[in-house]
Design an enzyme around this catalytic site. Structure first.
Site, mmCIF file in Angstrom:
data_model
loop_
_atom_site.group_PDB
_atom_site.id
_atom_site.type_symbol
_atom_site.label_atom_id
_atom_site.label_comp_id
_atom_site.label_asym_id
_atom_site.label_seq_id
_atom_site.Cartn_x
_atom_site.Cartn_y
_atom_site.Cartn_z
ATOM 1 N N TYR A 194 0.886 -1.239 -0.171
ATOM 2 C CA TYR A 194 0.057 0.049 -0.017
ATOM 3 C C TYR A 194 0.761 1.455 -0.190
ATOM 4 C CZ TYR A 194 -3.526 3.267 1.471
ATOM 5 O OH TYR A 194 -4.281 4.359 1.492
ATOM 6 N N LYS B 36 1.183 4.279 -2.769
ATOM 7 C CA LYS B 36 0.567 5.517 -2.655
ATOM 8 C C LYS B 36 1.769 6.525 -2.799
ATOM 9 C CE LYS B 36 -3.808 5.087 -1.814
ATOM 10 N NZ LYS B 36 -4.824 5.554 -2.541
#
Length: 254
Positions: free
Chosen positions: A156, A160
């Site tokens: 993740y 991002k």
């Protein structure tokens, strides 16, 4: 009211959480909103709420991880409304349990990169092609404080951080053309996606490390908090701002 009068906006992940709050807010501010997600039923539910409030909305079921779907989404928006002014890249997924770099899952990595990173880039490529025809556009990517601070699962965080990087790249690519690109980096947001996380699956080592570098007592963001920032960055009020990644976590990582 009226801060987006005459504007056409695509909002990905528009079926719940930040996406739904943003779609409703943009419609109230005069935008024609195109909302998209993979699940049709909740997407239509949000569209019905906007229509009931006299907003102009077009729901389009889309899997942004498929470049053909992203291209069709932008084409449908332009076909329906004649142009595209705003793209809000909000769709995203989490990994299962904040897995760190030494324990991340290959399946998680593929799924997260396909949606969070590739999906965002597919939408941006299609959108900038249309925006270049009119010489106007505002793209706002919903990244995360995780992409700035590293506080999250490895897959993740990587996705991002990539979004922040491509935001700056895009801003540079179109600097001086009246096409802007910025990112918002929220901390924890109270949304169905986050609320659905099973505490039993959370990696205790990663949670402990994150606790050392952030104040867990600081309040989380609500969807409306993020939607209000997206409204500012999408509107002409922020026309001098491009290439920025705004951290919006109530100071939890200061």
């Amino acid at each position: 009211m009226g801060r987006l009068d005459g504007k056409v906006a695509i909002i990905t992940g528009g079926n719940s959480g930040v996406g739904a709050a943003t779609a409703k807010l943009f419609a109230k501010e005069g935008a024609k909103v195109v909302i998209t997600a993979r699940r049709e039923a909740p997407l239509k539910e949000v569209a019905s709420e906007i229509t009931a409030d006299k907003g102009d909305v077009l729901p389009v079921v889309t899997d942004i991880s498929k470049k053909g779907d992203a291209e069709k989404l932008v084409a449908k928006a332009v076909e329906t409304y004649g142009k595209l002014d705003i793209l809000i890249n909000n769709a995203g997924v989490l990994e299962e349990g904040l897995k760190p770099i030494d324990r991340f899952s290959d399946d998680d990595l593929d799924r997260i990169v396909d949606i969070n990173e590739k999906g965002t880039m597919y939408c941006m490529r299609a959108a900038t092609a249309e925006m270049s025809k009119t010489g106007y556009g505002s793209i706002v990517n919903v990244a995360s404080i995780a992409g700035v601070m590293g506080c999250g699962g490895a897959a993740y965080v990587a996705s991002k951080a990539a979004i922040i990087g491509v935001t700056r790249h895009t801003a540079l690519r179109f600097a001086g053309t009246n096409i802007r690109c910025n990112a918002v980096c929220p901390g924890t947001i109270v949304t169905p996606m986050v609320s659905g996380t099973d505490p039993a699956n959370l990696d205790s080592d990663m949670m402990g490390q994150m606790a050392k570098h952030s104040d867990m007592k600081v309040q989380p963001c609500m969807p409306d908090d993020v939607a209000n920032i997206l409204l500012f960055l999408a509107s002409d009020e922020s026309r001098a701002i491009t290439g920025q990644a705004l951290q919006t976590d109530f100071g939890g990582t200061l």
